[in-house]
Enzyme design. Structure first.
Site, PDB file in Angstrom:
ATOM      1  N   TYR A 168       0.767  -1.054   0.113  1.00 14.67           N
ATOM      2  CA  TYR A 168       0.264  -0.280   0.105  1.00 14.67           C
ATOM      3  C   TYR A 168       1.212   1.799  -0.251  1.00 14.67           C
ATOM      4  CZ  TYR A 168       0.702  -0.634   5.192  1.00 14.67           C
ATOM      5  OH  TYR A 168       1.321  -0.728   6.126  1.00 14.67           O
ATOM      6  N   LYS A 172       2.734  10.965   4.866  1.00 17.19           N
ATOM      7  CA  LYS A 172       2.597  11.667   6.041  1.00 17.19           C
ATOM      8  C   LYS A 172       1.471  13.202   6.191  1.00 17.19           C
ATOM      9  CE  LYS A 172       5.123   8.441   8.850  1.00 17.19           C
ATOM     10  NZ  LYS A 172       6.487   8.836   8.597  1.00 17.19           N
ATOM     11  N   GLN A 208       9.803  -5.869   6.666  1.00 19.22           N
ATOM     12  CA  GLN A 208       9.091  -4.718   5.739  1.00 19.22           C
ATOM     13  C   GLN A 208      10.338  -4.155   4.662  1.00 19.22           C
ATOM     14  OE1 GLN A 208      10.762  -3.950   7.792  1.00 19.22           O
ATOM     15  NE2 GLN A 208      10.791  -1.624   8.581  1.00 19.22           N
TER      16      GLN A 208
HETATM   17  O1  76R Z   1      14.472   1.413   9.728  1.00 15.74           O
HETATM   18  C1  76R Z   1      14.254   0.246  10.901  1.00 15.74           C
HETATM   19  O2  76R Z   1      14.023  -0.813   9.954  1.00 15.74           O
HETATM   20  C2  76R Z   1      14.069   0.996  11.856  1.00 15.74           C
HETATM   21  C3  76R Z   1      13.384   1.777  11.943  1.00 15.74           C
HETATM   22  C4  76R Z   1      12.146   2.595  10.942  1.00 15.74           C
HETATM   23  C5  76R Z   1      11.895   3.603  10.387  1.00 15.74           C
HETATM   24  C6  76R Z   1      12.816   4.023   9.986  1.00 15.74           C
HETATM   25  C7  76R Z   1      10.853   1.398  10.728  1.00 15.74           C
HETATM   26  C8  76R Z   1      10.520  -0.031  11.741  1.00 15.74           C
HETATM   27  N1  76R Z   1      10.395   2.231   9.935  1.00 15.74           N
HETATM   28  C9  76R Z   1      10.910   3.328   9.620  1.00 15.74           C
HETATM   29  C10 76R Z   1       9.693   4.103   8.299  1.00 15.74           C
HETATM   30 MN1  76R Z   1       8.384   1.362   9.685  1.00 15.74          MN
HETATM   31  N2  76R Z   1       6.329   1.058   8.884  1.00 15.74           N
HETATM   32  C11 76R Z   1       5.559   1.354   8.251  1.00 15.74           C
HETATM   33  C12 76R Z   1       4.721   1.040   8.156  1.00 15.74           C
HETATM   34  O3  76R Z   1       0.581   0.984   7.855  1.00 15.74           O
HETATM   35  C13 76R Z   1       1.092   1.630   8.974  1.00 15.74           C
HETATM   36  O4  76R Z   1       0.827   2.549  10.117  1.00 15.74           O
HETATM   37  C14 76R Z   1       2.405   2.298   8.542  1.00 15.74           C
HETATM   38  C15 76R Z   1       3.086   1.058   7.214  1.00 15.74           C
HETATM   39  C16 76R Z   1       4.525  -0.023   8.833  1.00 15.74           C
HETATM   40  C17 76R Z   1       3.821  -1.136   9.295  1.00 15.74           C
HETATM   41  C18 76R Z   1       5.843  -0.597   9.329  1.00 15.74           C
HETATM   42  C19 76R Z   1       6.668  -1.268   9.740  1.00 15.74           C
HETATM   43  N3  76R Z   1       8.105   3.214   8.289  1.00 15.74           N
HETATM   44  C20 76R Z   1       9.567   4.255   8.147  1.00 15.74           C
HETATM   45  C21 76R Z   1       8.931   5.155   7.875  1.00 15.74           C
HETATM   46  C22 76R Z   1       8.904   5.582   6.574  1.00 15.74           C
HETATM   47  C23 76R Z   1       9.371   7.573   7.457  1.00 15.74           C
HETATM   48  C24 76R Z   1       9.735   8.580   7.138  1.00 15.74           C
HETATM   49  O5  76R Z   1      10.558   8.591   6.781  1.00 15.74           O
HETATM   50  O6  76R Z   1       9.189   9.647   7.592  1.00 15.74           O
HETATM   51  C25 76R Z   1       7.419   4.802   6.759  1.00 15.74           C
HETATM   52  C26 76R Z   1       6.134   5.154   5.842  1.00 15.74           C
HETATM   53  C27 76R Z   1       6.992   3.507   7.617  1.00 15.74           C
HETATM   54  C28 76R Z   1       5.610   2.877   7.420  1.00 15.74           C
HETATM   55  N4  76R Z   1       8.447  -0.049  10.501  1.00 15.74           N
HETATM   56  C29 76R Z   1       9.499  -0.304  11.332  1.00 15.74           C
HETATM   57  C30 76R Z   1       7.498  -1.560  10.688  1.00 15.74           C
HETATM   58  C31 76R Z   1       8.456  -2.246  11.433  1.00 15.74           C
HETATM   59  C32 76R Z   1       7.578  -4.238  11.216  1.00 15.74           C
HETATM   60  C33 76R Z   1       9.550  -1.912  11.611  1.00 15.74           C
HETATM   61  C34 76R Z   1      10.692  -2.487  12.624  1.00 15.74           C
HETATM   62  C35 76R Z   1      11.390  -3.338  12.001  1.00 15.74           C
HETATM   63  C36 76R Z   1      12.725  -3.891  12.833  1.00 15.74           C
HETATM   64  O7  76R Z   1      13.562  -3.395  13.540  1.00 15.74           O
HETATM   65  O8  76R Z   1      13.271  -5.134  12.438  1.00 15.74           O
END
Ligand code: 76R
Length: 274
Positions: A168, A172, A208
């Protein structure tokens, strides 16, 4: 002067194309069974050739629900290649058979919010290990090795063979009191720590890949979630909605669920034989 068709490799990261097609049954039914077999063999060959390129991964999906039938996720370094691969795939089954339903262009990217070496040195100093001390030097070296691997996994990911994929697009929000882009960096970083905490609760269950698309496509990111159990997809997306980053600031587009399968199985499932 002719426009250049030399390589268009970004300074870092890969291009990512998500392609979702429906099968136009009326066009397909006009083909003889021999022509159909030829078309399927051709698509198989096209995807195999693409897979043979370096720095390139191709994943294929049977899409669940008739929103679309066939999904392809393509990761490749060069934009010329991404462009050419898509054109070849789209016509591979013959005129009018693969109808593009939805597509998305994004790129792998580093996180804006990861801790830098300078911050780590400060953290270590605050914990009683001044810069240059034996402990600080040792911990910094371990940290930098970890970050190198982490960065490389983000920019040049190895996609899994897990079966369930959820796709999907996401923005923001930029509205009134809920404007993500009007927040200062420290606030955003703190909020993202909460987001990552929720995410880490799904270690081993969800992988992810968040690819950036500001300036490239309609939304700001494209989310690719990989799982072995549909329940985990539903659970993480639900739980994240309560986390402030999603509750206040996330906007979503359409959701697609695909099953990662080999092409031969996809052809059977989409009833393309005979
Ligand atoms: O980079 C990393 O893996 C650790 C920190 C992290 C960042 C910077 C992280 C962890 N995410 C990051 C950035 Mn995420 N993420 C999403 C969604 O459905 C929703 O509500 C949102 C969709 C999911 C399900 C998800 C999962 N993440 C981001 C960004 C960029 C934001 C920005 O730069 O402003 C988006 C749009 C986003 C969205 N995120 C994780 C996960 C999961 C499972 C993790 C943990 C991964 C791990 O540590 O192994």
């Amino acid at each position: 002067m002719n426009p250049s068709v030399s390589s268009l490799r970004p300074q870092e990261g890969w291009h990512v194309l998500h392609l979702f097609y429906s099968i136009e049954r009326s066009a397909w039914s006009l083909l003889t069974s021999e022509e159909r077999l030829q078309a399927l063999t051709h698509l198989t060959q096209v995807l195999q050739d693409i897979r043979g390129h370096e720095r390139t991964q191709v994943l294929t999906f049977s899409m669940v629900t008739p929103k679309c039938d066939f999904g392809v996720m393509l990761l490749t370094s060069d934009l010329h290649d991404a462009n050419a691969f898509e054109k070849k795939i789209t016509v591979a089954l013959g005129p009018g058979v693969l109808q593009p339903v939805y597509s998305y262009l994004s790129m792998t990217e580093r996180s804006e919010y990861t801790t830098t070496s300078e911050q780590k040195i400060e953290e270590l100093a605050a914990a009683g290990h001044p810069a240059g001390s034996e402990e600080s030097v040792k911990e910094l070296a371990e940290f930098e090795a970890r970050m190198k691997k982490y960065l490389s996994d983000r920019l040049y990911p190895n996609m899994s063979d897990w079966p369930v994929f959820c796709f999907y697009p996401m923005n923001k929000r930029r509205e009134g009191a809920d404007n993500w882009y009007a927040l200062d960096f420290a606030t955003r970083k703190k909020l993202m720590e909460g987001h990552a905490r929720v995410g880490r609760g799904y270690a081993g269950k969800i992988r992810q890949l968040i690819t950036g698309s500001t300036g490239l496509d309609e939304f700001e990111w494209f989310v690719t979630l990989q799982a072995k159990d549909t329940h985990d997809i539903k659970a993480i997306v639900y739980e994240m909605r309560f986390d402030e980053v999603s509750a206040r600031y996330a906007e979503f587009g359409d959701f697609f669920i695909g099953l990662q399968l080999p092409l031969s199985e996809i052809f059977r499932r989409l009833c393309l034989h005979g």
